[in-house]
Design an enzyme around this catalytic site. Structure first.
Site, PDB file in Angstrom:
ATOM      1  N   GLY B  48      76.787  25.524 -11.787  1.00 14.41           N
ATOM      2  CA  GLY B  48      77.717  25.408 -12.904  1.00 14.41           C
ATOM      3  C   GLY B  48      77.065  25.601 -14.258  1.00 14.41           C
ATOM      4  N   GLY B  50      75.331  27.984 -15.398  1.00  9.51           N
ATOM      5  CA  GLY B  50      75.335  29.327 -15.969  1.00  9.51           C
ATOM      6  C   GLY B  50      74.107  30.142 -15.608  1.00  9.51           C
ATOM      7  N   ARG B  90      64.958  23.072 -14.183  1.00  8.01           N
ATOM      8  CA  ARG B  90      63.956  24.064 -13.817  1.00  8.01           C
ATOM      9  C   ARG B  90      64.547  25.443 -13.579  1.00  8.01           C
ATOM     10  NH1 ARG B  90      63.811  25.086  -8.456  1.00  8.01           N
ATOM     11  NH2 ARG B  90      61.576  25.430  -8.260  1.00  8.01           N
ATOM     12  N   GLY B 287      69.396  21.466 -19.612  1.00  9.53           N
ATOM     13  CA  GLY B 287      70.417  20.750 -18.820  1.00  9.53           C
ATOM     14  C   GLY B 287      70.330  19.247 -18.893  1.00  9.53           C
ATOM     15  N   GLU B 288      69.170  18.687 -18.567  1.00 10.62           N
ATOM     16  CA  GLU B 288      69.045  17.232 -18.573  1.00 10.62           C
ATOM     17  C   GLU B 288      68.722  16.650 -19.952  1.00 10.62           C
ATOM     18  OE1 GLU B 288      67.280  15.791 -14.524  1.00 10.62           O
ATOM     19  OE2 GLU B 288      66.364  17.703 -15.065  1.00 10.62           O
TER      20      GLU B 288
END
Ligand SMILES: Cc1cc2nc3c(=O)[nH]c(=O)nc-3n(C[C@H](O)[C@H](O)[C@H](O)COP(=O)(O)OP(=O)(O)OC[C@H]3O[C@@H](n4cnc5c(N)ncnc54)[C@H](O)[C@@H]3O)c2cc1C
Lengths: 627, 335, 305
Positions: B48, B50, B90, B287-288
């Site tokens: 999700g 991308g 990652r 992301g995180e």
């Protein structure tokens, strides 16, 4: 009832089909008509992944008994635009990047379409209200709202059609907002997630789960369930041919409970049958005799001597302790002008990806055990499953189906093993789709944390020493706890150079729902404490929050908490840009909100008061007026 | 006192990219295909975030074609090379770089044939957006022709790439080690409004500034930040998985409360690009890390607004009002 | 899992009542289904099987509404969305648009009925407080000796406890009948854990009418939800305000009183605090809806001094 013939108009075509066991409109659309754009995110009307139009009104099809819709005209996401074309709303979603995992997107496209059909001039506030029944877990909604506003303006002719076109290519594709290549498949509902897939001769699996938090399994009798017509096979731990155990760091979890259950909701047995309904009926025929064991639900209690032991290999219930030491903490505190202590706690958090776990497994003609599932780690799952089912690694095949949101929650192999065993035992394809409730009780959560913090500072704000202890409930199985404790510890003190420090993080077994990987992997919990604590200290020292961070921040050449020298570091730049970007008014964090002059700028939204669609414009104005 | 009180708070954060305290690795295979298109195979992709699009951009850039001409194969342990898991921020770093390396490898094959075909030095060959040319000459053709020529000469332009990130384990006693080869930094500011009648907190604005190394897809990065902030907001204010003696009391979405379209702030993001010198692309990840500073920024903003320090998440309306009541009681006692 | 053996969709009241008369004990009447269907889930009712479901949402007599002699007759299949979208209802039931906009979401409101909400009788239900304020009665019908007989009960008597009503086997709710109050200012306050799809921790409904001088409360209606097993009408506070000159101080004084009525088992302190603020805000917002100016922070401070 199953023979009742439904007469409907669906996406412009007359449909005449038997009701079958499709009790809800959503089931009828998905299972009988194979219109899988509508999804079951929660089954309780709380998420909107199943939204469809019934006689022109958008409804949540998971709440509609199928027969209520008999004779109705239905429009699903598949019917919004002819094949190979997209509506303005769909194109706008594509353009702005409004779809991420895509699982909420068919429903979201429907809600956006409904909003603009109901009121083509809906303003921003009204659009938000009209999308208020559809949950998205990935996007933060921002790009979705942007898309709906663009679509509205294109439909109204205020914006040209070209507003929906991609941006022109520049000199490089790197750094360009290239449109998502998977968006068309998502905005049209065409993308098949694991729960949308079917194979000829496919069986449906349902899982019997533990009602106890900690209990010995005395016996399991599956004979009656196996005898039920329509049941192909029942599996339990006894069906595991190899070395049973999986986990991200320690392989402490059996495919299904072996000898005892360690948390409520743990899988105990699984039935594969011709239909979900039969499989569920069969679950009721499985007899499990349990002998309840003393259980422990609090990690600090679990650490005490004499506490119930959850795994034999860990008599102290310790999953992992990570220590980090640097400098001389006592000397650092002795040097401090100010020492501030506090405790912090964070809660267990559910990933709540809109796609509940689902998978489809079969043994292929060459004897390869094949599993389609939204797994975040097919490589590791293949390694583990090969051992568990005792087959050469090239006879195990994992295929990552589209993932309807993961956030770390789909790293654990909590159901793929059962699917593999059932496919091997029945010789047929087997599909399992979790309900939302099942997903919530069986999947890992974000680790809750209790943190004790002690920080020493000089009066100029420089940190001289920190000590930090975190206790985290890992729940019944290890899953990612070890890694989470490690990352939590390494990153605990944030991007600040601290000469003397002492960190201890402990992940502990309890009989609670397991904790596991979740976006930021422990860093969120520890840095929440650090960043709260720094503001406490800044207030006491009369320092601006940015300033106290600047005085301690890491730079190129700094040594991290684990003694690594940083070769690059952008912290100073990040703070500089952030302070300027938000128009920060400097001052110590002394709860001076009432006097700040930087509030309410154009880069904030209005507080949400509901009723955008019926509020008179005057009402808004008169709000400003002082009586 | 006004019913509604506003305030602001900030928080910073850091994060390591790719697997922690270990060597991380990812592999890819690439083929420049007929028609000047390309196939990319790698063991893990989209959840999700991308990454499919990012990989298509990277492959297009490296191969000299367009993103929509790139097909990314299914993630299949029996048909594609290992790329390990989809997590640890990652994807862009590990898989993006492995795809870049695989593309360079495929291009070396192609470029050698085309250079030979044109009789020019291979170092003059450049390609972009479906065209390939030799710098400083008038030699130019489409990638479709180039692939055709390469294949007619008996060479299939395939490539493979393996990317490594060198983290080291931690000392078991004092934790010393170099867990990642690249770190990112970020800061967020929250503006909140607290309703002192109900204790509700509305987050009206968030400003997010994150170092991403190099932005591959600006909208994609914003999308990650926006999503992370709303998850962070959920944790700060409402989400709470609860159990009683091991039985959940929040079994579905009517009890487990998630942020809706009406609960979210305006999100303003700005990116800092401090390129990673240790990888071909220079990009890091988002992301995180984007989730880490959100909750403390909101909690610090609540303190700014009403002088109540929430130390246990989530800051529910009930806790906020209890905090206000305690503060009032303390100030009366002090008088 | 939600399953059923037979499903009836009668089109007339008589048909519906005939089916209701023979409905087995484990059968169920269903309207919008927004309470019944999600109940059949793990953690709530689990797998729920109904031998018979009687869907009353297509009964002709249950459609729409009528306004006559100062009363509104809201037929049993009327969905919540009507309170938002129908201009006549908006004008006549001034506290209902606020109730509806806070209720679930647009999609649920297309299905969910007021009648179902009242029969469900959840202490957190949003329909009951505004209906109490509107002096609602519930009309019930049954077949007796082949004849349709009806009875009417005030809402406060209809709901007897959490999830409990006086509805008897064989009986259907045919309509909710309440005051039509054009010219009143109405408001609805609600707090839960978020702002959409939210269940009330506390909610409050108010209706206010000004006298011709526009300085005096001619009429006040107040009701609370979420704080006790059944919804509460605040007659004494209404009495205290009725006929009085409108001042912020009076409103503030009045709003202190009902905190004591909080009879929930949980979150008592929280609810007491909110109730006080909500009664005040509900009256103030209703006044604003009548055209009164919005009170400033200074007014508030003075009133609370
Ligand atoms: C996502 C979601 C959000 C929600 N949000 C809210 C909210 O914000 N506020 C709120 O108050 N509620 C809320 N609800 C609950 C529900 O929507 C309401 O209670 C609704 O009004 C029930 O009406 P219904 O027609 O759907 O009832 P049904 O589910 O069809 O029936 C409810 C009960 O009423 C009985 N019944 C219905 N009609 C009749 C009749 N004519 N005669 C006799 N008995 C009858 C049924 O037998 C049943 O016992 C929500 C529900 C969902 C799923």
């Amino acid at each position: 009832m199953p023979d009742h013939v439904m007469n409907l108009t669906v996406n412009g075509r007359k449909v005449k089909r038997p009701l079958g066991e499709n009790y809800r409109l959503l089931d009828f659309l998905r299972e009988e008509l194979h219109l899988t754009g509508a999804k079951e995110g929660c089954g309780a009307g709380e998420c909107g992944t199943c939204s469809v139009f019934v006689d022109g009104k958008l409804v949540k099809s998971c709440l509609m008994p199928t027969l209520k819709a008999d004779g109705a005209t239905i429009e699903t996401v598949e019917g919004l635009a002819p094949l190979d074309s997209l509506t303005e709303v769909q194109r706008a979603f594509h353009k702005t990047g409004a779809s991420q995992c895509g699982y909420c997107i068919p429903g979201m496209v429907m809600a956006a379409t409904a909003a603009l059909r109901e009121n083509p001039e809906a303003d921003f506030e009204e659009i938000k209200e009209r999308l208020g029944g559809n949950i998205c877990r990935c996007t933060g909604y921002a790009k979705i709202f942007e898309a709906v506003e663009i679509a509205r303006d294109v439909i109204a002719g205020r914006l040209p059609q070209t507003a929906l076109e991609p941006d022109a290519a520049a000199e490089s594709f790197i750094g360009a907002s290239v449109r998502r290549i998977d968006a068309p498949s998502k905005v049209t509902g065409r993308l098949k997630y694991a729960g949308d897939m079917i194979m000829p001769d496919m069986l449906h699996m349902q899982v019997l789960r533990s009602p106890h938090a900690h209990a010995r399994i005395v016996s399991i009798d599956t004979s009656e369930a196996e005898a039920l017509e329509g049941v192909a096979c029942v599996i339990t731990a006894a069906d595991v041919p190899g070395e049973d155990g999986f986990g991200v760091f320690v392989h402490d979890q059996p495919i299904m409970a072996r000898g005892k259950v360690r948390h409520v909701g743990e899988a105990v047995a699984a039935v594969s049958a011709e239909s979900v309904e039969i499989a569920r009926r069969a679950l009721g025929l499985i007899k499990v005799e349990y002998e309840e064991l003393p259980a422990v639900f609090d990690p600090e209690e679990a650490m005490r001597p004499g506490a119930p032991v959850i795994h034999d290999y860990a008599p102290d219930n310790l999953v992992k302790h990570i220590p980090i030491r640097k400098g001389d903490v006592e000397a650092g505190f002795a040097e401090a002008d100010l020492i501030v202590e506090n405790t912090y706690s964070t809660q267990q958090i559910e990933h709540a990806y809109l796609e509940p776990e689902a998978g489809l497994a079969y043994v292929d003609p060459d004897g390869v055990v094949t599993i389609h599932s939204p797994s975040q780690n097919i490589t590791h799952h293949r390694h583990m499953l090969a051992k568990i089912i005792n087959r050469p690694i090239n006879k195990v095949r994992f295929i990552m189906s589209p993932v309807g949101g993961g956030f770390g929650g789909k790293e654990d192999m909590i159901y793929q093993g059962m699917l593999a065993l059932a496919a091997m035992k029945s010789g047929r394809p087997v599909r399992l789709v979790f309900t939302r409730e099942e997903s919530i009780i069986a999947s890992a959560k974000r680790h809750p944390a209790r943190i004790t913090y002690r920080m020493g500072l000089k009066s100029d704000g420089r940190i001289t020493a920190v000590s930090f202890r975190m206790i985290s409930d890992g729940g019944a199985y290890g899953m990612s706890t070890e890694g989470v404790m490690r990352k939590a510890a390494i990153l605990a003190f944030g991007p600040y150079e601290v000469p003397n420090l002492k960190v201890d993080t402990y992940g502990i077994y309890t009989n609670n729902t397991p904790s596991g990987a979740f976006r930021s992997f422990g860093a969120m919990q520890t840095q929440f404490a650090t960043e709260s604590h720094l503001d406490l200290c800044a207030e006491k020292l009369g320092l601006d929050p940015f300033e106290i961070r600047r005085r301690n921040m890491m730079k190129i050449g700094s040594t991290t908490h684990t003694g690594q020298m940083l070769e690059t570091c952008s912290m100073e730049e990040v703070l500089r840009v952030a302070e300027e970007f938000c128009r920060w008014e400097r001052g110590a964090p002394t709860s001076r909100g009432a006097t700040r002059s930087d509030l309410g700028g154009p880069d904030t939204r209005k507080p949400c008061t509901l009723g955008a669609r019926f509020k008179m414009p005057e009402a808004e104005e008169s709000k400003q007026e002082v009586a | 006192m006004s019913r509604y009180a506003r305030g602001r708070g900030m928080a910073a954060a850091w994060y390591g990219i790719a697997k922690t305290a270990t060597i991380d690795r990812a592999g890819s295979w690439v083929e420049l295909d007929d028609g000047g298109t390309a196939k990319v195979l790698t063991g893990v992709t989209e959840i999700g975030e991308g990454i499919l699009t990012v990989l298509a951009q990277v492959a297009a850039e490296e191969l000299g074609i367009r993103p929509e001409q790139v097909t990314i194969g299914d993630n299949d342990t029996s048909r594609s090379p290992e790329a390990a898991h989809a997590g640890a921020t990652r994807q862009t770093y590990m898989i993006g770089n492995s795809v870049a390396l695989a593309c360079r490898n495929a291009r070396e094959r192609l470029d050698a044939e085309i250079a030979d075909h044109w009789g020019v030095d291979i170092n003059l060959i450049e390609a972009f957006n479906g065209e390939i040319w030799a710098r400083g000459t008038n030699k130019r053709m489409t990638m479709e022709e180039a692939v055709h020529i390469c294949k007619s000469r008996g060479v299939v332009p395939v490539g493979s790439g393996s990317f490594t990130a060198h983290g080291t384990g931690l000392d078991p006693v004092n934790g010393t080690g170099a867990p990642w080869q690249v770190y990112v930094f970020g800061a967020q500011v929250a503006e909140v409004e607290v309703d002192t009648v109900t204790g509700e907190v509305q987050v009206l604005g968030m400003w997010a500034v994150h170092d991403v190394g190099r932005t591959i897809n600006p909208r994609g990065v914003e999308g990650q930040i926006e999503g992370a902030i709303v998850q962070g907001l959920g944790q700060a204010l409402m989400e709470d998985y609860q159990t009683e003696k091991g039985h959940t009391t929040t079994p579905g979405f009517s009890k487990y409360i998630l942020p809706t379209a009406l609960d979210i702030p305006q999100i303003n993001s700005r990116l800092v690009e401090d390129r990673d010198p240790k990888s071909p692309l220079g990009a890091k990840g988002i992301g995180e890390p984007a989730l880490v500073p959100t909750a403390p920024a909101i909690i610090n903003a609540i303190y700014d607004a009403i002088g109540v320090r929430i130390t246990s998440l989530p800051a529910t309306p009930e806790k906020v009002l209890a905090g206000l009541a305690a503060k009032k009681a303390a100030s009366i006692a002090a008088e | 899992m939600f399953t059923y053996d037979s499903y009836h969709l009668p089109r007339t009241l008589r048909e519906a009542l005939e089916l209701a008369a023979t409905l087995p004990a484990d059968g169920k009447v269903i309207a919008g289904g927004t309470d019944i269907v999600p109940y059949a889930r793990e953690g709530r009712g689990g797998d729920v099987h109904f031998p018979v479901l009687l869907d009353v949402s297509k009964v002709a007599e249950f459609q729409g509404y009528a306004i006559e002699n100062g009363r509104a007759r809201l037929n049993a299949a009327l969905p919540y969305q009507a309170f938002l979208e129908d201009p006549v209802l908006r004008e006549n039931l001034p506290c209902m648009p606020g109730c509806a906009i806070w209720f679930a979401d647009d999609q649920i409101r297309e299905q969910a009925t007021l009648a179902g909400n009242l029969v469900n009788a959840s202490p957190a239900g949003d329909g009951a407080p505004p209906m109490m304020a509107l002096n609602a009665e519930v009309e019930l019908a049954r077949l007796s000796g082949g004849e349709v007989t009806t009875r009417r009960l005030p809402l406060g008597e209809f709901i007897t406890g959490p999830g409990r009503t006086v509805l008897e086997p064989g009986e259907l709710v045919t309509a909710v009948i309440c005051d039509a109050l054009p010219g009143y200012g109405g408001s609805f306050q609600k707090v839960g854990q978020r702002r959409s799809l939210v269940i009330s921790r506390v909610c409050a409904a108010a209706l206010v009418k000004l006298d011709p001088t526009r300085h005096v409360f001619e009429d006040v209606r107040l009701a609370l939800g979420g704080i006790a097993p059944v919804p509460l009408r605040l007659h004494d506070i209404e009495e205290m305000l009725r006929g009085k000159k409108i001042t912020r101080r009076l409103v503030a004084e009045a709003s202190v009183i009902p905190a004591d009525r909080v009879a929930s088992r949980t979150r008592v302190e929280y609810r007491r605090h909110v109730v006080r603020g909500f009664v005040e805000a509900a009256i103030e917002d209703a006044l604003v809806a009548c055209g009164a100016p919005v009170p400033s922070d200074r007014d508030r401070e003075e009133a609370h001094a």
